[in-house]
Write an enzyme that holds these catalytic residues in place. Structure first.
Site, PDB file in Angstrom:
ATOM      1  N   ARG A  57       0.821  -1.216   0.000  1.00 16.52           N
ATOM      2  CA  ARG A  57       0.000   0.000   0.000  1.00 16.52           C
ATOM      3  C   ARG A  57       0.853   1.264   0.000  1.00 16.52           C
ATOM      4  O   ARG A  57       0.440   2.307  -0.494  1.00 16.52           O
ATOM      5  CB  ARG A  57      -0.968   0.011   1.202  1.00 16.52           C
ATOM      6  N   TYR A 109     -12.457  16.910 -17.573  1.00 16.41           N
ATOM      7  CA  TYR A 109     -13.231  15.682 -17.406  1.00 16.41           C
ATOM      8  C   TYR A 109     -14.328  15.903 -16.342  1.00 16.41           C
ATOM      9  O   TYR A 109     -14.078  16.556 -15.320  1.00 16.41           O
ATOM     10  CB  TYR A 109     -12.272  14.556 -17.013  1.00 16.41           C
ATOM     11  N   ASP A 181      -3.272  17.673 -17.258  1.00 16.09           N
ATOM     12  CA  ASP A 181      -3.801  16.331 -17.497  1.00 16.09           C
ATOM     13  C   ASP A 181      -3.451  15.969 -18.945  1.00 16.09           C
ATOM     14  O   ASP A 181      -3.983  16.545 -19.892  1.00 16.09           O
ATOM     15  CB  ASP A 181      -5.328  16.342 -17.285  1.00 16.09           C
ATOM     16  N   LYS A 206      -6.639   5.035 -19.988  1.00 18.25           N
ATOM     17  CA  LYS A 206      -6.827   5.369 -21.400  1.00 18.25           C
ATOM     18  C   LYS A 206      -5.626   4.895 -22.239  1.00 18.25           C
ATOM     19  O   LYS A 206      -5.393   3.704 -22.317  1.00 18.25           O
ATOM     20  CB  LYS A 206      -7.098   6.876 -21.527  1.00 18.25           C
TER      21      LYS A 206
HETATM   22  N1  PLP Z   1      -8.769  12.723 -16.981  1.00 18.15           N
HETATM   23  C1  PLP Z   1      -9.382  12.548 -18.178  1.00 18.15           C
HETATM   24  C2  PLP Z   1      -9.024  13.455 -19.305  1.00 18.15           C
HETATM   25  C3  PLP Z   1     -10.326  11.545 -18.335  1.00 18.15           C
HETATM   26  O1  PLP Z   1     -10.919  11.383 -19.543  1.00 18.15           O
HETATM   27  C4  PLP Z   1     -10.646  10.695 -17.240  1.00 18.15           C
HETATM   28  C5  PLP Z   1     -11.648   9.631 -17.366  1.00 18.15           C
HETATM   29  O2  PLP Z   1     -12.344   9.515 -18.348  1.00 18.15           O
HETATM   30  C6  PLP Z   1     -10.004  10.930 -16.013  1.00 18.15           C
HETATM   31  C7  PLP Z   1      -9.069  11.931 -15.931  1.00 18.15           C
HETATM   32  C8  PLP Z   1     -10.298  10.059 -14.823  1.00 18.15           C
HETATM   33  O3  PLP Z   1      -9.641   8.841 -14.998  1.00 18.15           O
HETATM   34  P1  PLP Z   1     -10.096   7.435 -14.313  1.00 18.15           P
HETATM   35  O4  PLP Z   1     -11.383   7.028 -14.938  1.00 18.15           O
HETATM   36  O5  PLP Z   1      -8.941   6.538 -14.613  1.00 18.15           O
HETATM   37  O6  PLP Z   1     -10.232   7.716 -12.859  1.00 18.15           O
END
Ligand code: PLP
Length: 388
Positions: A57, A109, A181, A206
């Protein structure tokens, strides 16, 4: 391995640890705790004098540490922390650096927006939201005080391009750190740290994972900046599981191959759709007439596997087209080997009031495509039959 090795070489070889059995890559250590020869040895790791394995962890597990070294080498950062999801990585970042306020720029997101606007304020972490077209207001907000500037580029679903170098310079002039991001671009197409950002966050679910079969996240940056985040990850129990770390490392070995192919196919589809009579607009950063193209050329290495087409007609017309696609699965994710489709007004931007959608440039006719590894000709034929 040479420090200046190419990206594909780093994807394959970085972080790998040789084991006594001769495995060519780091094995899966599906172990929760690690034994020591003596108390002195244990204390050396506990007190941080010696790198080593201790408790999974905490992230002190060979499969996780090996993955983190690979992630850092790929993104060009000093250090990396692997998380159980992209949201876990973002949450730990915001909890560590958001106390003085967060400035979130552009479309983000939905989960990020919900965390920033509905949940973190109850812990005293407040955020200001600016559209990409409102960035000039950032200086005023920075003067009022902030701990972090956060944005995605390209954004979802309009693929708006935000200028990483410029925004980082403006934020740094006020002593504020910047997190990007990089999920949509992936490190194959964009390296925000080299452009001035302090942190990169990924939904590794992704492109990094790339097969729609793991949920994971990553945070990258300087060692000294990640150390305080490590504490939150440890005590909130957000660390990636060893099984997932093993699968993510496996996926990263083919990252360049996958993403470069997705770039090429997306560009081919974008060009093919531009002349289709039912398509009003094609949003793809690689197209010369795309509004963010000039900045994309400066800051991106490739233009990505995501594109959005806007069709003439109503929301229902667009839904009918989505329903007719055969090779694109209707699924709210991206970056996998299989092509996926979403209609933002029925998924990511569903809950937003019409006025807010309009402000963000989200239209009823938008169809977002995540291009997989199928043949471009087959995908184009599929989109053409759906549009017909
Ligand atoms: N950032 C982006 C651009 C995303 O498209 C997503 C999810 O679709 C996330 C963060 C969050 O990721 P997770 O679903 O792995 O928690």
């Amino acid at each position: 391995m040479e420090k200046n090795a190419g990206l594909s070489t780093r994807c394959v070889h970085s972080g790998e640890i040789a084991d006594a059995q001769g495995s060519p890559h780091t094995p899966l250590y599906n172990t929760t705790t690690f034994a020591f020869a003596s108390t002195t040895d244990l204390l050396a790791v506990v007190e941080g004098h010696k790198p080593g394995n201790l408790y999974t962890r905490y992230g002190l597990n060979p499969t996780i540490r090996s993955l983190e070294e690979k992630l850092a080498a790929i993104e060009g950062s000093e250090a990396a922390l692997a998380f159980s999801s992209g949201m876990a990585a973002e949450a730990a970042l915001f909890l560590t650096y958001g106390k003085e306020g967060i400035i979130c720029i552009g479309d983000a997101y939905g989960g990020t927006l919900e965390l920033l606007s509905s949940q973190l304020p109850s812990l005293g972490i407040t955020s200001h939201f600016l559209l990409g077209s409102e960035v000039e207001q950032m200086t005023t907000l920075l003067k009022k005080g902030a701990g972090l500037v956060f944005f995605e580029t390209p954004t979802n679903p309009a693929l708006e391009i935000l200028n990483i170098r410029h925004l980082s310079e403006v934020a740094h002039a006020s002593g504020v750190r910047v997190a990007v991001d990089n999920t949509f671009a992936s490190p194959v197409n964009q390296r925000p740290l080299a452009l001035g950002a302090d942190f990169v966050v990924h939904s590794a679910t992704k492109y990094l994972g790339g097969h729609s079969d793991i949920t994971a996240g990553a945070l990258l940056g300087a060692q000294s900046l990640l150390e305080p985040v490590r504490g939150w990850r440890k005590n909130l129990g957000q660390t990636i599981a060893p099984e997932t770390a093993f699968l993510l490392a496996r996926s990263l070995r083919t990252l360049v191959l996958r993403v470069e192919r997705q770039n090429t196919t997306a560009a081919t589809i974008a060009r093919a759709m531009q002349s289709h009579p039912r398509v009003a607009r094609v949003l793809y950063p690689g197209l010369p007439d795309f509004p963010g193209h000039a900045i994309a050329v400066e800051q991106m290495i490739g233009f990505g596997g995501m594109l959005t087409i806007e069709v003439n007609g109503t929301r229902e017309d667009a839904s009918n087209i989505v329903d007719k696609l055969k090779l694109f699965a209707i699924a709210p994710s991206l970056g996998g080997v299989e092509s996926l489709v979403t209609q933002p007004v029925t998924t990511t931007h569903y809950g937003l009031p019409v006025e807010e959608r309009r402000r963000r440039g989200i239209t009823d006719g938008m169809i977002r495509l995540s291009i997989g590894l199928e043949d471009a000709d087959d995908l184009i034929a599929d989109i053409r039959q759906a549009l017909a």
